[in-house]
Design an enzyme around this catalytic site. Structure first.
Site, PDB file in Angstrom:
ATOM      1  N   SER A   1       0.855  -1.190   0.000  1.00 26.80           N
ATOM      2  CA  SER A   1       0.000   0.000   0.000  1.00 26.80           C
ATOM      3  C   SER A   1       0.885   1.232   0.000  1.00 26.80           C
ATOM      4  CB  SER A   1      -0.900   0.019   1.232  1.00 26.80           C
ATOM      5  OG  SER A   1      -1.544   1.277   1.384  1.00 26.80           O
TER       6      SER A   1
ATOM      7  N   TYR B   1      -2.133  -0.640   9.983  1.00 27.62           N
ATOM      8  CA  TYR B   1      -2.133  -1.049   8.575  1.00 27.62           C
ATOM      9  C   TYR B   1      -0.852  -0.593   7.887  1.00 27.62           C
ATOM     10  CZ  TYR B   1      -3.812  -1.484   3.734  1.00 27.62           C
ATOM     11  OH  TYR B   1      -3.960  -1.814   2.408  1.00 27.62           O
TER      12      TYR B   1
END
Length: 251
Positions: A134, A147
């Protein structure tokens, strides 16, 4: 990629489905793996892949499923780590359970599956691995510390692995999507901002918008993955390709 055996984790939905579909379209025999067994079976039927129930957080399952794929489909030449979870929330109120689950899937899961696959690739001196991370791994995000940290760990692990196995002809790369139209992104639209707010950005959350003016779709990420695992990228390893419409403002 005709005849290549590819394992795609997190293949029940979102980017994982798109990656499985893209590799099937290019002639690969795809093992679509996900901890949601019924969902991955439905996906596999639709895209022409072979389903496998797999919780990447479990190292024993990773070893067993990789062994089954090699026995049933043939030697694995491609691995794409897509499986991931997102538990948003501020650090001060973030629970231990959510932190552990985030790392168990996003970081430990990449390690478990890579270890099992690479052990089989090494004697063959060939293979290609892509981890879908990501852009949050390289850009701070409010409410996404777990995350982002887990994805940063996956990026570092994958590139270090790439250095270890380069001499054996095994390539390891990363694709880092930005905001992509998946159920995971839509679950974040709780403040009424929706897609317009994502594209425009939010100064209060220190988020720039998306310079290209559009939210990505899973196929955008899948095409980048398909390139990196293909022979067209045979001289590319240990790289991190951002597929985020310019949102990370990286040089």
């Amino acid at each position: 990629m005709a005849g290549s055996v590819a394992v795609v984790t997190g293949a029940a939905r979102g980017i994982g489905v798109a990656v499985a579909e893209a590799l099937v379209a290019r002639g690969a025999v795809v093992a679509a793996a996900d901890r949601d067994g019924p969902a991955v079976e439905a996906t596999a039927r639709r895209v022409g892949a072979v389903p496998y129930a797999l919780d990447v957080a479990d190292p024993d399952q990773a070893e067993a499923v990789v062994g089954r794929v090699e026995a049933e489909l043939g030697e694995i030449g491609v691995l794409v780590n897509v499986a991931g979870v997102l538990h948003p929330g501020p650090v001060v109120s973030f629970s231990d359970d959510r932190w552990r689950d985030t790392f168990a899937v996003n970081a430990n899961g990449v390690f478990h599956v890579c270890r099992a696959v690479v052990a089989r690739m090494l004697p063959r001196r060939a293979g290609s691995i892509v981890t879908v991370a990501s852009n949050a791994a390289g850009v701070p995000r409010t409410g996404m510390a777990a995350y982002a940290a887990s994805k940063a760990a996956a990026v570092a692990f994958t590139t270090c692995l790439g250095l270890e196995v380069a001499r054996y002809g095994i390539r390891c790369n990363v694709v880092s999507p930005g905001s992509t139209d998946t159920a995971m992104l839509r679950a974040l639209w709780t403040d009424g901002g929706g897609p317009e707010g994502t594209v425009e950005g939010d100064p209060e959350q220190f988020r720039v918008g998306i310079p290209l003016g559009r939210i990505g779709c899973p196929a955008d990420v899948a095409d980048a993955v398909a390139f990196l695992v293909s022979p067209m990228a045979r001289q590319i390893t240990m790289q991190n390709l951002y597929v985020d419409g310019g949102a990370a403002l990286r040089m």
